[in-house]
Design a protein around this motif. Structure first.
Motif, PDB file in Angstrom:
ATOM      1  N   VAL A 103       0.842  -1.191   0.000  1.00  0.00           N
ATOM      2  CA  VAL A 103       0.000   0.000   0.000  1.00  0.00           C
ATOM      3  C   VAL A 103       0.884   1.250   0.000  1.00  0.00           C
ATOM      4  CG1 VAL A 103      -1.814   1.270   1.224  1.00  0.00           C
ATOM      5  CG2 VAL A 103      -1.803  -1.251   1.242  1.00  0.00           C
TER       6      VAL A 103
ATOM      7  N   GLU B 194       0.174   6.781   3.097  1.00  0.00           N
ATOM      8  CA  GLU B 194      -0.998   7.613   3.331  1.00  0.00           C
ATOM      9  C   GLU B 194      -2.198   7.234   2.460  1.00  0.00           C
ATOM     10  OE1 GLU B 194       0.000  11.724   3.088  1.00  0.00           O
ATOM     11  OE2 GLU B 194       1.519  11.622   4.679  1.00  0.00           O
TER      12      GLU B 194
ATOM     13  N   SER C 286      -5.325   4.476   1.392  1.00  0.00           N
ATOM     14  CA  SER C 286      -6.212   3.458   1.970  1.00  0.00           C
ATOM     15  C   SER C 286      -7.350   3.227   0.992  1.00  0.00           C
ATOM     16  CB  SER C 286      -6.751   3.905   3.326  1.00  0.00           C
ATOM     17  OG  SER C 286      -7.574   5.050   3.190  1.00  0.00           O
TER      18      SER C 286
ATOM     19  N   ASP D  33     -10.152  -0.082  -0.783  1.00  0.00           N
ATOM     20  CA  ASP D  33     -10.497  -1.495  -0.953  1.00  0.00           C
ATOM     21  C   ASP D  33      -9.770  -2.079  -2.154  1.00  0.00           C
ATOM     22  OD1 ASP D  33     -12.250  -1.335   1.171  1.00  0.00           O
ATOM     23  OD2 ASP D  33     -14.000  -0.939  -0.099  1.00  0.00           O
TER      24      ASP D  33
ATOM     25  N   ALA E  93     -10.343  -4.531   2.753  1.00  0.00           N
ATOM     26  CA  ALA E  93     -10.037  -3.143   3.106  1.00  0.00           C
ATOM     27  C   ALA E  93      -8.592  -3.040   3.578  1.00  0.00           C
ATOM     28  CB  ALA E  93     -10.979  -2.664   4.204  1.00  0.00           C
TER      29      ALA E  93
ATOM     30  N   THR F   8      -5.005  -0.331   4.516  1.00  0.00           N
ATOM     31  CA  THR F   8      -4.465   0.996   4.849  1.00  0.00           C
ATOM     32  C   THR F   8      -2.959   0.959   4.640  1.00  0.00           C
ATOM     33  OG1 THR F   8      -4.010   0.496   7.168  1.00  0.00           O
ATOM     34  CG2 THR F   8      -6.251   1.228   6.632  1.00  0.00           C
ATOM     35  N   ASP F   9      -2.312   2.124   4.825  1.00  0.00           N
ATOM     36  CA  ASP F   9      -0.867   2.174   4.611  1.00  0.00           C
ATOM     37  C   ASP F   9      -0.084   1.473   5.716  1.00  0.00           C
ATOM     38  OD1 ASP F   9      -1.294   3.996   6.594  1.00  0.00           O
ATOM     39  OD2 ASP F   9      -0.300   5.683   5.580  1.00  0.00           O
TER      40      ASP F   9
ATOM     41  N   ASP G 147       2.544  -1.981   4.825  1.00  0.00           N
ATOM     42  CA  ASP G 147       3.615  -1.296   4.105  1.00  0.00           C
ATOM     43  C   ASP G 147       4.635  -2.220   3.479  1.00  0.00           C
ATOM     44  OD1 ASP G 147       4.694  -2.184   6.436  1.00  0.00           O
ATOM     45  OD2 ASP G 147       5.320  -0.204   7.170  1.00  0.00           O
TER      46      ASP G 147
ATOM     47  N   THR H  68      -4.893   2.353  -3.940  1.00  0.00           N
ATOM     48  CA  THR H  68      -4.032   1.909  -2.833  1.00  0.00           C
ATOM     49  C   THR H  68      -2.586   1.709  -3.246  1.00  0.00           C
ATOM     50  OG1 THR H  68      -4.472  -0.427  -3.282  1.00  0.00           O
ATOM     51  CG2 THR H  68      -5.997   0.719  -1.798  1.00  0.00           C
TER      52      THR H  68
END
Length: 319
Positions: free
Chosen positions: A146, A149, A151, A153, A174, A176-177, A180, A236
């Motif tokens: 990802v 910053e 995020s 799906d 789903a 998010t960062d 990583d 993403t």
């Protein structure tokens, strides 16, 4: 008043009947009517005795879950895939209750009929497998994690014949960062796949260093349509390669046992004493009689018609 039943007459006593020619006698004969009731004259099948059973690396003896034919009939065996070979040995009893056995050679998916009439079937010996079963696998590599910053799906779609109308199955993840690196992304995807009811009913997903493997739960025939990959990664930054074939699926070798169209006779007959009128549902039938004066299980009537459980089989035998 008590009615006493006479013991059945023994036709093998050798009685003679005089003729109108002085000093000339002939053998006395009897017309025996033998009937298989309609409810017992059911169709032949491949699994009435034993359902399809997995072969293994060792010879197996099956004694549980066997079903006897309604009347003495020949055994019939069948394999589930081409190339299956080896001998199936069937044990049981004959019409008179004596212990018998018969060895029948497998021929792939071709139905193979035995020749002996079994009243009961007590054990089936199965050969070793020809094909080692293997669960099919498909892999895909996550090539980018990802973006910082970011995020959103991502959607993974699985195409597989076993999913039926649900194929291709889309699973939304789903992210998010915090994901990583590719291993973290792959771990999140694996968890989502394994939590999906449709996917987890047939596959298990795993991850190693960002490479996701989808493995079939059961060894089945290889599915050339099996594939999975992203249909949407939103914004993403997640990317992956194309899925690639891993282990090809190989199903279990399986064998079933049923009964054929040969019905046992309660007589040990010899060719020179047999005259028989064969009737099937009150119509002439082109079936054949196999006779043997020493082993009752070899005396069978093979129907060329199709018994269906609705019509009786009537045999009139001159003995």
């Amino acid at each position: 008043m008590e009615v006493k039943k006479m013991y059945p007459y023994n036709h093998k006593r050798g009685q003679r009947i005089q003729t109108d020619a002085s000093g000339v006698a002939v053998a006395r004969s009897f017309l025996a009517h033998f009937q298989v009731p309609a409810a017992d004259a059911v169709a032949a099948n491949t699994n009435g005795v034993m359902a399809l059973t997995n072969l293994g690396a060792m010879v197996q003896s099956i004694t549980a879950g066997l079903t006897n034919p309604a009347v003495p009939r020949n055994a019939q065996i069948d394999g589930n895939v081409s190339g299956i070979t080896g001998n199936v040995k069937v044990y049981g009893t004959n019409y008179a209750g004596a212990v018998i056995s018969e060895t029948i050679a497998l021929n792939g998916t071709t139905d193979v009929a035995g020749n002996l009439a079994f009243k009961t079937i007590t054990k089936v010996d199965l050969p070793v497998q020809v094909h080692a079963p293997a669960a099919q696998t498909e892999t895909i590599e996550v090539t980018h994690a990802v973006t910082a910053e970011a995020s959103g799906d991502i959607t993974m779609a699985i195409t597989a014949a076993i999913l039926g109308e649900a194929s291709p199955k889309s699973v939304v993840i789903a992210v998010t960062d915090a994901l990583d690196d590719v291993t973290k992304v792959a771990t999140a995807i694996v968890e989502a796949l394994n939590e999906d009811e449709d996917v987890s009913a047939h596959f298990v997903a795993s991850n190693e260093a960002g490479i996701i493997t989808l493995t079939a739960l059961v060894p089945l025939a290889n599915d050339t349509t099996l594939a999975f990959g992203f249909t949407d990664t939103d914004t993403t930054g997640v990317t992956c390669g194309s899925s690639t074939n891993g282990t090809a699926g190989v199903p279990y070798d399986k064998v079933s046992v049923g009964w054929g169209n040969k019905f046992g006779l309660p007589y040990m007959l010899s060719a020179d004493e047999l005259v028989i009128l064969k009737l099937f549902n009150n119509a002439a039938d082109t079936g054949t009689v196999t006779e043997d004066a020493d082993e009752i299980e070899k005396n069978v009537f093979a129907i060329n018609g199709s018994p269906d459980g609705l019509k009786p089989i009537d045999l009139y035998i001159i003995v």
